[in-house]
Motif scaffolding. Sequence first.
Motif, mmCIF file in Angstrom:
data_model
loop_
_atom_site.group_PDB
_atom_site.id
_atom_site.type_symbol
_atom_site.label_atom_id
_atom_site.label_comp_id
_atom_site.label_asym_id
_atom_site.label_seq_id
_atom_site.Cartn_x
_atom_site.Cartn_y
_atom_site.Cartn_z
ATOM 1 N N GLY A 171 17.388 8.506 0.059
ATOM 2 C CA GLY A 171 17.372 7.314 -0.774
ATOM 3 C C GLY A 171 16.123 7.216 -1.623
ATOM 4 N N GLN A 172 14.996 7.595 -1.055
ATOM 5 C CA GLN A 172 13.737 7.527 -1.791
ATOM 6 C C GLN A 172 13.740 8.517 -2.952
ATOM 7 O OE1 GLN A 172 10.448 7.248 0.881
ATOM 8 N NE2 GLN A 172 8.921 7.687 -0.667
ATOM 9 N N ILE A 173 14.310 9.700 -2.738
ATOM 10 C CA ILE A 173 14.387 10.696 -3.808
ATOM 11 C C ILE A 173 15.367 10.254 -4.881
ATOM 12 C CG2 ILE A 173 15.117 13.045 -4.356
ATOM 13 C CD1 ILE A 173 14.061 13.876 -1.604
ATOM 14 N N ALA A 174 16.540 9.766 -4.455
ATOM 15 C CA ALA A 174 17.561 9.353 -5.417
ATOM 16 C C ALA A 174 17.079 8.210 -6.296
ATOM 17 C CB ALA A 174 18.828 8.946 -4.678
ATOM 18 N N GLY B 241 12.585 1.443 -5.285
ATOM 19 C CA GLY B 241 13.282 2.477 -4.540
ATOM 20 C C GLY B 241 12.675 2.714 -3.170
ATOM 21 N N LEU B 242 11.356 2.659 -3.084
ATOM 22 C CA LEU B 242 10.707 2.838 -1.784
ATOM 23 C C LEU B 242 11.057 1.696 -0.837
ATOM 24 C CD1 LEU B 242 7.773 4.412 -0.510
ATOM 25 C CD2 LEU B 242 7.462 1.953 -0.410
ATOM 26 N N TYR B 243 11.016 0.458 -1.346
ATOM 27 C CA TYR B 243 11.310 -0.696 -0.488
ATOM 28 C C TYR B 243 12.746 -0.641 0.029
ATOM 29 C CZ TYR B 243 7.080 -2.664 -2.625
ATOM 30 O OH TYR B 243 5.802 -2.876 -3.063
ATOM 31 N N THR B 244 13.696 -0.348 -0.852
ATOM 32 C CA THR B 244 15.102 -0.350 -0.442
ATOM 33 C C THR B 244 15.409 0.812 0.497
ATOM 34 O OG1 THR B 244 15.668 0.846 -2.484
ATOM 35 C CG2 THR B 244 15.899 -1.545 -2.507
ATOM 36 N N SER B 245 14.767 1.955 0.291
ATOM 37 C CA SER B 245 15.049 3.110 1.150
ATOM 38 C C SER B 245 14.538 2.900 2.568
ATOM 39 C CB SER B 245 14.418 4.372 0.553
ATOM 40 O OG SER B 245 12.997 4.301 0.589
ATOM 41 N N GLN B 246 13.551 2.020 2.759
ATOM 42 C CA GLN B 246 12.988 1.795 4.088
ATOM 43 C C GLN B 246 14.031 1.293 5.075
ATOM 44 O OE1 GLN B 246 9.609 2.451 4.995
ATOM 45 N NE2 GLN B 246 9.794 3.465 3.025
ATOM 46 N N LEU B 247 14.997 0.523 4.587
ATOM 47 C CA LEU B 247 15.982 -0.081 5.485
ATOM 48 C C LEU B 247 16.907 0.954 6.109
ATOM 49 C CD1 LEU B 247 16.843 -3.176 3.269
ATOM 50 C CD2 LEU B 247 15.389 -3.129 5.293
ATOM 51 N N ALA B 248 17.011 2.146 5.502
ATOM 52 C CA ALA B 248 17.911 3.172 6.029
ATOM 53 C C ALA B 248 17.356 3.825 7.291
ATOM 54 C CB ALA B 248 18.160 4.239 4.969
ATOM 55 N N LYS B 249 16.061 3.701 7.532
ATOM 56 C CA LYS B 249 15.466 4.419 8.661
ATOM 57 C C LYS B 249 15.895 3.857 10.013
ATOM 58 C CE LYS B 249 11.185 1.696 8.536
ATOM 59 N NZ LYS B 249 9.770 1.712 8.120
ATOM 60 N N PHE C 109 0.834 -1.203 0.000
ATOM 61 C CA PHE C 109 0.000 0.000 0.000
ATOM 62 C C PHE C 109 0.869 1.255 0.000
ATOM 63 C CE2 PHE C 109 -3.747 -2.503 1.527
ATOM 64 C CZ PHE C 109 -4.660 -2.028 0.598
ATOM 65 N N ALA C 110 1.967 1.245 0.764
ATOM 66 C CA ALA C 110 2.860 2.401 0.795
ATOM 67 C C ALA C 110 3.462 2.659 -0.586
ATOM 68 C CB ALA C 110 3.962 2.179 1.828
ATOM 69 N N ALA C 111 3.855 1.587 -1.270
ATOM 70 C CA ALA C 111 4.416 1.744 -2.613
ATOM 71 C C ALA C 111 3.374 2.311 -3.573
ATOM 72 C CB ALA C 111 4.936 0.403 -3.123
ATOM 73 N N TRP C 112 2.142 1.828 -3.484
ATOM 74 C CA TRP C 112 1.080 2.359 -4.348
ATOM 75 C C TRP C 112 0.822 3.833 -4.051
ATOM 76 C CZ3 TRP C 112 -2.310 -2.476 -2.993
ATOM 77 C CH2 TRP C 112 -1.835 -3.579 -3.715
ATOM 78 N N GLY D 69 11.980 -7.552 8.514
ATOM 79 C CA GLY D 69 11.964 -8.738 7.667
ATOM 80 C C GLY D 69 11.144 -8.524 6.408
ATOM 81 N N ALA D 70 9.967 -7.879 6.552
ATOM 82 C CA ALA D 70 9.123 -7.627 5.387
ATOM 83 C C ALA D 70 9.801 -6.660 4.421
ATOM 84 C CB ALA D 70 7.780 -7.061 5.844
ATOM 85 N N GLU D 71 10.440 -5.623 4.957
ATOM 86 C CA GLU D 71 11.114 -4.645 4.096
ATOM 87 C C GLU D 71 12.286 -5.283 3.354
ATOM 88 O OE1 GLU D 71 9.976 -1.052 7.187
ATOM 89 O OE2 GLU D 71 12.003 -1.876 7.128
ATOM 90 N N ALA D 72 13.081 -6.079 4.066
ATOM 91 C CA ALA D 72 14.213 -6.741 3.420
ATOM 92 C C ALA D 72 13.733 -7.725 2.355
ATOM 93 C CB ALA D 72 15.059 -7.456 4.466
ATOM 94 N N THR D 73 12.646 -8.436 2.647
ATOM 95 C CA THR D 73 12.115 -9.414 1.689
ATOM 96 C C THR D 73 11.645 -8.736 0.411
ATOM 97 O OG1 THR D 73 11.438 -10.903 3.473
ATOM 98 C CG2 THR D 73 10.361 -11.179 1.324
ATOM 99 N N LEU D 74 10.836 -7.687 0.547
ATOM 100 C CA LEU D 74 10.327 -7.005 -0.638
ATOM 101 C C LEU D 74 11.442 -6.296 -1.388
ATOM 102 C CD1 LEU D 74 6.876 -5.496 0.424
ATOM 103 C CD2 LEU D 74 7.331 -7.256 -1.273
ATOM 104 N N ALA D 75 12.380 -5.685 -0.662
ATOM 105 C CA ALA D 75 13.500 -5.015 -1.331
ATOM 106 C C ALA D 75 14.324 -6.015 -2.134
ATOM 107 C CB ALA D 75 14.373 -4.302 -0.296
ATOM 108 N N GLY D 76 14.612 -7.169 -1.530
ATOM 109 C CA GLY D 76 15.396 -8.179 -2.226
ATOM 110 C C GLY D 76 14.676 -8.768 -3.424
ATOM 111 N N LEU D 77 13.417 -9.153 -3.235
ATOM 112 C CA LEU D 77 12.670 -9.784 -4.325
ATOM 113 C C LEU D 77 12.451 -8.834 -5.497
ATOM 114 C CD1 LEU D 77 9.970 -11.825 -2.351
ATOM 115 C CD2 LEU D 77 11.983 -12.705 -3.542
ATOM 116 N N THR D 78 12.062 -7.598 -5.205
ATOM 117 C CA THR D 78 11.789 -6.658 -6.294
ATOM 118 C C THR D 78 13.075 -6.237 -7.006
ATOM 119 O OG1 THR D 78 11.816 -4.848 -4.663
ATOM 120 C CG2 THR D 78 9.675 -5.750 -5.285
ATOM 121 N N THR D 79 14.193 -6.131 -6.278
ATOM 122 C CA THR D 79 15.467 -5.790 -6.916
ATOM 123 C C THR D 79 15.924 -6.906 -7.849
ATOM 124 O OG1 THR D 79 16.135 -4.449 -5.017
ATOM 125 C CG2 THR D 79 17.871 -5.179 -6.507
ATOM 126 N N VAL D 80 15.835 -8.148 -7.388
ATOM 127 C CA VAL D 80 16.214 -9.284 -8.226
ATOM 128 C C VAL D 80 15.318 -9.364 -9.458
ATOM 129 C CG1 VAL D 80 16.279 -11.801 -8.330
ATOM 130 C CG2 VAL D 80 17.223 -10.612 -6.351
#
Length: 255
Positions: free
Chosen positions: A61-64, A41-49, A20-23, A236-247
């Motif tokens: 990160g989200q802007i970049a 980009g949204l998923y990967t930037s979440q881990l920096a917080k 929902f956040a990505a949408w 865990g959810a953020e890392a999972t979505l960031a990894g899956l969507t990046t791959v």
Amino acid sequence: LPGVGVLVVALVLHIVALLFAAWAWVSLFPRDADRRSLAVGLYTSQLAKYLPAGGVLQAAGQIASAGQSGVAAAALRLPVFSLCLVTAGATLASGLVFASDLPAWGRAVAGLGVLSPLVLDRRILEALLRAAKRAIKRLPEPEALPPQSRIVHAYLFGLGNLISYGAAYAVLLTDVADVNPFIAGSALCAAWVAGYLVVPLPSGLGVREAVLVAALPGAAASLVAASVAHRLLGIGAEATLAGLTTVRAHWLRRR
């Protein structure tokens, strides 16, 4: 700690909340924008917080990551996105008006959350941007703001994000304490808003827990245990979505 089955349900709710956040983020951009890259980009930037000054790093990160749509366009949309999420959280936190353990003034303040979507009126946002341009001349013109319909869509997706996020906490807490799940979810939304606004702290660490203890007195140990589980599942959810969507994005580019 909550049971294994409850942890799995909460993890799924966390993933739904991130979707929902990505949408919400993607909905603020034109239709021809690269939606997949924006979501990744949204998923990967979440881990920096979770780092010191994590809110600043997350925003950068989200802007970049939205560079293909223009850094200026992303920088303008990020505060709108944040405001949509905060107003969605404040709207849902208004459920604390039914929390009998809160003092009357606390329930009154929570009830004001139903009025928070009024600040998403594009005319108000344009006036704020004009005022900001007096101090920072390089800011975009107010006409560059997303259309009102896209702002409304982002807010509605924000509601889905916070409902799922609060439901994950309610599921965890009600498994270890005798608490009304509706009040627990509303309290989590209020705590999330408070933690989100405290930018320097990593993911609002400590602020969120303090608000939860204040809103749900009498079960401090269970509140903290559920909050720790909630945070770990979120990572865990953020890392999972960031990894899956990046791959997946790399695989699609190679094809």
